[in-house]
Structure formats: structure tokens, C-alpha cells
Write a protein that holds these residues in place. Structure first.
Motif, PDB file in Angstrom:
ATOM      1  N   LYS A  65       0.841  -1.189   0.000  1.00  0.00           N
ATOM      2  CA  LYS A  65       0.000   0.000   0.000  1.00  0.00           C
ATOM      3  C   LYS A  65       0.879   1.244   0.000  1.00  0.00           C
ATOM      4  O   LYS A  65       1.958   1.256   0.588  1.00  0.00           O
ATOM      5  CB  LYS A  65      -0.917   0.006   1.227  1.00  0.00           C
ATOM      6  CG  LYS A  65      -1.941  -1.122   1.252  1.00  0.00           C
ATOM      7  CD  LYS A  65      -2.810  -1.027   2.482  1.00  0.00           C
ATOM      8  CE  LYS A  65      -3.796  -2.184   2.555  1.00  0.00           C
ATOM      9  NZ  LYS A  65      -4.773  -2.145   1.458  1.00  0.00           N
ATOM     10  N   GLY A  66       0.386   2.288  -0.662  1.00  0.00           N
ATOM     11  CA  GLY A  66       1.133   3.546  -0.708  1.00  0.00           C
ATOM     12  C   GLY A  66       0.205   4.736  -0.677  1.00  0.00           C
ATOM     13  O   GLY A  66      -0.850   4.725  -1.335  1.00  0.00           O
ATOM     14  N   TYR A  67       0.554   5.752   0.097  1.00  0.00           N
ATOM     15  CA  TYR A  67      -0.254   6.967   0.186  1.00  0.00           C
ATOM     16  C   TYR A  67       0.388   8.040  -0.683  1.00  0.00           C
ATOM     17  O   TYR A  67       1.564   8.379  -0.516  1.00  0.00           O
ATOM     18  CB  TYR A  67      -0.329   7.455   1.635  1.00  0.00           C
ATOM     19  CG  TYR A  67      -1.088   8.752   1.786  1.00  0.00           C
ATOM     20  CD1 TYR A  67      -2.478   8.760   1.797  1.00  0.00           C
ATOM     21  CD2 TYR A  67      -0.412   9.966   1.913  1.00  0.00           C
ATOM     22  CE1 TYR A  67      -3.183   9.946   1.934  1.00  0.00           C
ATOM     23  CE2 TYR A  67      -1.107  11.162   2.053  1.00  0.00           C
ATOM     24  CZ  TYR A  67      -2.496  11.147   2.057  1.00  0.00           C
ATOM     25  OH  TYR A  67      -3.179  12.325   2.174  1.00  0.00           O
ATOM     26  N   ILE A  75       4.129   7.338   0.016  1.00  0.00           N
ATOM     27  CA  ILE A  75       4.656   6.852   1.285  1.00  0.00           C
ATOM     28  C   ILE A  75       4.222   5.402   1.424  1.00  0.00           C
ATOM     29  O   ILE A  75       3.031   5.100   1.487  1.00  0.00           O
ATOM     30  CB  ILE A  75       4.127   7.680   2.470  1.00  0.00           C
ATOM     31  CG1 ILE A  75       4.635   9.118   2.372  1.00  0.00           C
ATOM     32  CG2 ILE A  75       4.549   7.058   3.802  1.00  0.00           C
ATOM     33  CD1 ILE A  75       4.092  10.026   3.459  1.00  0.00           C
ATOM     34  N   GLU A  76       5.179   4.498   1.453  1.00  0.00           N
ATOM     35  CA  GLU A  76       4.886   3.073   1.514  1.00  0.00           C
ATOM     36  C   GLU A  76       4.518   2.664   2.941  1.00  0.00           C
ATOM     37  O   GLU A  76       5.167   3.041   3.911  1.00  0.00           O
ATOM     38  CB  GLU A  76       6.101   2.280   1.034  1.00  0.00           C
ATOM     39  CG  GLU A  76       5.885   0.781   0.997  1.00  0.00           C
ATOM     40  CD  GLU A  76       7.134   0.047   0.528  1.00  0.00           C
ATOM     41  OE1 GLU A  76       7.502  -0.953   1.173  1.00  0.00           O
ATOM     42  OE2 GLU A  76       7.733   0.504  -0.473  1.00  0.00           O
ATOM     43  N   VAL A  77       3.444   1.889   3.064  1.00  0.00           N
ATOM     44  CA  VAL A  77       2.979   1.376   4.350  1.00  0.00           C
ATOM     45  C   VAL A  77       2.806  -0.130   4.229  1.00  0.00           C
ATOM     46  O   VAL A  77       2.076  -0.599   3.356  1.00  0.00           O
ATOM     47  CB  VAL A  77       1.646   2.025   4.775  1.00  0.00           C
ATOM     48  CG1 VAL A  77       1.197   1.482   6.131  1.00  0.00           C
ATOM     49  CG2 VAL A  77       1.780   3.537   4.830  1.00  0.00           C
ATOM     50  N   THR A  78       3.468  -0.883   5.091  1.00  0.00           N
ATOM     51  CA  THR A  78       3.416  -2.344   5.016  1.00  0.00           C
ATOM     52  C   THR A  78       2.275  -2.892   5.867  1.00  0.00           C
ATOM     53  O   THR A  78       1.722  -2.202   6.734  1.00  0.00           O
ATOM     54  CB  THR A  78       4.737  -2.962   5.495  1.00  0.00           C
ATOM     55  OG1 THR A  78       4.891  -2.686   6.896  1.00  0.00           O
ATOM     56  CG2 THR A  78       5.916  -2.373   4.722  1.00  0.00           C
ATOM     57  N   LYS A  79       1.966  -4.163   5.648  1.00  0.00           N
ATOM     58  CA  LYS A  79       0.905  -4.828   6.412  1.00  0.00           C
ATOM     59  C   LYS A  79       1.279  -4.914   7.892  1.00  0.00           C
ATOM     60  O   LYS A  79       0.435  -4.735   8.775  1.00  0.00           O
ATOM     61  CB  LYS A  79       0.647  -6.225   5.855  1.00  0.00           C
ATOM     62  CG  LYS A  79      -0.501  -6.968   6.543  1.00  0.00           C
ATOM     63  CD  LYS A  79      -0.703  -8.320   5.914  1.00  0.00           C
ATOM     64  CE  LYS A  79      -1.878  -9.048   6.577  1.00  0.00           C
ATOM     65  NZ  LYS A  79      -1.697  -9.227   8.027  1.00  0.00           N
ATOM     66  N   ASP A  84       0.381  -3.161  13.534  1.00  0.00           N
ATOM     67  CA  ASP A  84       0.900  -2.600  14.779  1.00  0.00           C
ATOM     68  C   ASP A  84       0.007  -1.503  15.344  1.00  0.00           C
ATOM     69  O   ASP A  84      -0.032  -1.280  16.560  1.00  0.00           O
ATOM     70  CB  ASP A  84       2.315  -2.032  14.564  1.00  0.00           C
ATOM     71  CG  ASP A  84       3.350  -3.145  14.406  1.00  0.00           C
ATOM     72  OD1 ASP A  84       3.053  -4.277  14.821  1.00  0.00           O
ATOM     73  OD2 ASP A  84       4.432  -2.867  13.853  1.00  0.00           O
ATOM     74  N   ILE A  85      -0.708  -0.796  14.469  1.00  0.00           N
ATOM     75  CA  ILE A  85      -1.569   0.284  14.946  1.00  0.00           C
ATOM     76  C   ILE A  85      -3.013  -0.176  15.118  1.00  0.00           C
ATOM     77  O   ILE A  85      -3.889   0.630  15.440  1.00  0.00           O
ATOM     78  CB  ILE A  85      -1.531   1.500  13.999  1.00  0.00           C
ATOM     79  CG1 ILE A  85      -2.106   1.137  12.620  1.00  0.00           C
ATOM     80  CG2 ILE A  85      -0.128   2.047  13.867  1.00  0.00           C
ATOM     81  CD1 ILE A  85      -2.309   2.337  11.720  1.00  0.00           C
TER      82      ILE A  85
END
Length: 323
Positions: A65-67, A75-79, A84-85
Motif C-alpha cells: 500500500k502507498g499513500y 509513502i509506503e505502508v506495510t501490512k 501494529d496500529i
């Protein structure tokens, strides 16, 4: 057979907890759906995940996923980072508060779910929570995570179970004033209101959703069955629309006449006021309304129920399934 649960976890009211499962209360799987096919070959169209620049197909393991923050900048966001959040509501519906049902604006309602006890244990705790909500005639507000998103859920008793309705957040609901500010303030006469109320009274009935008919869905099924049986499809002539500008009062009277009724006796204005010319309602002449009286004359009287045509193939299958 019940569908697969969308979510399983725990329902908690303070220290009272029970395992529950969340099921979708509605389904659109029965509706006719279409696939895209190649007209030349008749083969189904398949979509591949490809790199927008190189055109090469990308493996699932390499897709993250990327924003988007700028052109071609993400901005890359991993699973793992998303996990974690994740909040506690990932596994627990925590009841935060109770509110009157009438306080919930219908614009905040998204879709309903059924909440039931999961397994053989916890039925007593589930019943305590359900009956507490029922006895206080309120709706329980909690939080639940579905598809990696936390949602607000409103719980209320429904028979032996609970119905949970997902709610929108305030930022998802648009301000009505952005749309209503340009609506003109017009003066509506009591005569108009009396006629309109009389029409409403003639059409008033109990809410019976089993009487609703999806005419477009039925037409789709009929079209598909005809094409399957080799019936030639002829295009229908476009319906004629009337562009006449008519008086609003006249439209109300014609509408009442089309319902086979006469205007109420109290509709005519008193004689003392009849001598005075009525004030023109701003925007009244500009209203475009269909002349329903003309339509009523063309249509035959509904003296008896028209004979229904033979049910389409899928409708018959549904009947067998229901039996």
C-alpha cells in the motif's frame, strides 16, 4: 445455510463478555451481474496488475500500500505496520455508551449486520446484554474493525439476536446547507396543501417491503431469457415526454383526479376571498410537471388484476430454493 461470518470476536459491556459472530444482514448476490467479454472471441476479459511505467506484471508479494503525497511520490505502508496500529476493537466490540434511537441521524447509517453468540458458550451473557438494551429502549454504541478499518457500530435488539448498523463518521457526512441554500422560499397556499394532503391520504399504507418489486431486475431476467431462447429483441420506441408548463394547482387537481377522487370539500377558498385576485406564487409558472390527468385517460381502468406473465427462469429457481 447461513453465510460465512464477516467478523468473529467478543462483545463486551464493562466486565460482561461473550464470544460473538457478525454476519451481513443484506445481500446483492441475487441480483443479475455481468462480466466483460471480448465481442470477437466471446472470452472473458482478465485484468492483470502491471507496473504503470514498465508495463510488466507485478507479483502479489511485491504489491504494498502507498499513500500519494505528490506526483509519482508515495509513502509506503506495510501490512505489519498496519497491524501494529490495530486497535483493541480488532477482536472486541466494546460498548462505549447508550443513546436514544431517535438521536441517530439516518444519514449516518451505512449497512446492517446480525450479531449472534459464537459457539455454545456465552449465550447467557449475550442475553443479559441484549435484554438490558431492550429494557432501556436505547441503542448501544461500540467500535469494530472490518477490512482493516475501525467503524462505529450501533447495536439494538432484533428478536433473539442483535442488529448492528455501521455508522459514518462526521467527516463523511456532507453539510446540507451547501445544497439547500439556493432553494427558493415560496409561499404555499392552504388550498394547495389541502389537495396535496388528500393525495397523500389516498396513497397512505403500511410499510410492507415484501410488496416491493424490482422492475429493472425483472426486465433484465426477461431479456436474458429471451436471448437465451433465440428471441429477436426489438428496440422500444422512446416514451413521449410532455414539455408543457402547467399551473401547480392544476397539477394537484389532475393528480387527485387520476386517483379517482374528487377534491376535498374544504379545498375551495371562502367566497369573501374569491373576489380578490390570488397572488402569483414565485416560480410557480416555471415548474415542469407531467400532466398526469392525460396519462390517466389513456390508461385502462384497473377493474381487475392483469394476468402475470410466466416467471423468468431464475425467479422459478428461487421458488424451488425457498420451498
Amino acid at each position: 445455510m447461513a453465510p460465512r461470518a464477516n467478523w468473529k470476536g467478543f462483545l463486551r459491556l464493562s466486565l460482561v463478555t461473550c464470544p460473538v459472530a457478525l454476519y451481513p444482514a443484506t445481500s446483492e448476490s441475487e441480483k443479475v451481474s455481468f462480466n466483460q467479454i471480448n465481442r470477437k472471441t466471446g472470452h472473458r476479459i482478465k485484468y492483470s496488475r502491471v507496473d504503470a511505467e514498465t508495463g510488466e506484471e507485478v507479483a502479489n508479494d511485491d504489491i504494498v500500500k502507498g499513500y500519494k503525497v505528490d506526483t509519482d511520490t508515495y509513502i509506503e505502508v506495510t501490512k505489519d505496520e498496519l497491524d501494529d496500529i490495530a486497535l483493541e476493537s480488532t477482536h472486541t466490540i466494546e460498548i462505549d455508551e447508550f443513546v436514544p434511537r431517535t438521536d441517530i441521524d439516518s444519514r449516518y447509517l451505512i449497512r446492517p449486520y446480525y450479531l449472534v453468540p459464537d459457539g455454545k458458550v456465552g449465550h447467557d451473557a449475550f442475553a443479559v446484554i441484549r435484554e438490558t438494551i431492550r429494557s432501556m429502549d436505547k441503542v448501544a454504541i461500540g467500535r469494530v474493525v472490518l477490512t482493516n478499518r475501525e467503524h462505529i457500530i450501533a447495536l439494538e435488539p432484533l428478536g433473539k439476536g442483535l442488529m448492528g448498523t455501521l455508522l459514518r463518521y462526521p467527516y463523511e457526512v456532507r453539510n446540507e446547507q451547501d445544497y439547500f441554500d439556493d432553494i427558493q422560499d415560496v409561499k404555499i397556499t392552504s388550498d394547495m396543501l389541502d389537495l396535496a394532503k388528500h393525495i397523500v391520504e389516498k396513497k397512505s399504507a403500511d410499510f410492507q417491503p415484501e410488496n416491493f418489486e424490482d422492475h429493472y431486475e425483472e426486465a433484465l431476467i426477461e431479456l436474458i431469457n429471451k436471448k437465451r431462447n433465440g428471441v429477436t429483441i426489438t428496440a422500444k420506441a422512446a416514451p413521449k415526454t410532455s414539455g408543457n408548463v402547467i399551473n401547480l394547482m392544476d397539477a394537484l387537481k389532475r393528480s387527485l383526479a387520476s386517483e379517482g377522487d374528487k377534491p376535498p370539500a374544504a379545498a375551495p377558498a371562502p367566497k369573501a376571498k374569491a373576489k380578490k385576485p390570488k397572488k402569483r406564487v414565485e416560480g410557480q409558472r416555471e415548474m415542469l410537471l407531467p400532466i398526469s390527468g392525460k396519462k390517466a385517460k389513456d390508461e385502462p381502468k384497473k377493474a381487475e388484476e392483469p394476468k402475470k406473465s410466466e416467471k423468468p427462469a431464475r425467479a422459478t429457481a428461487r421458488s424451488r430454493k425457498a420451498s
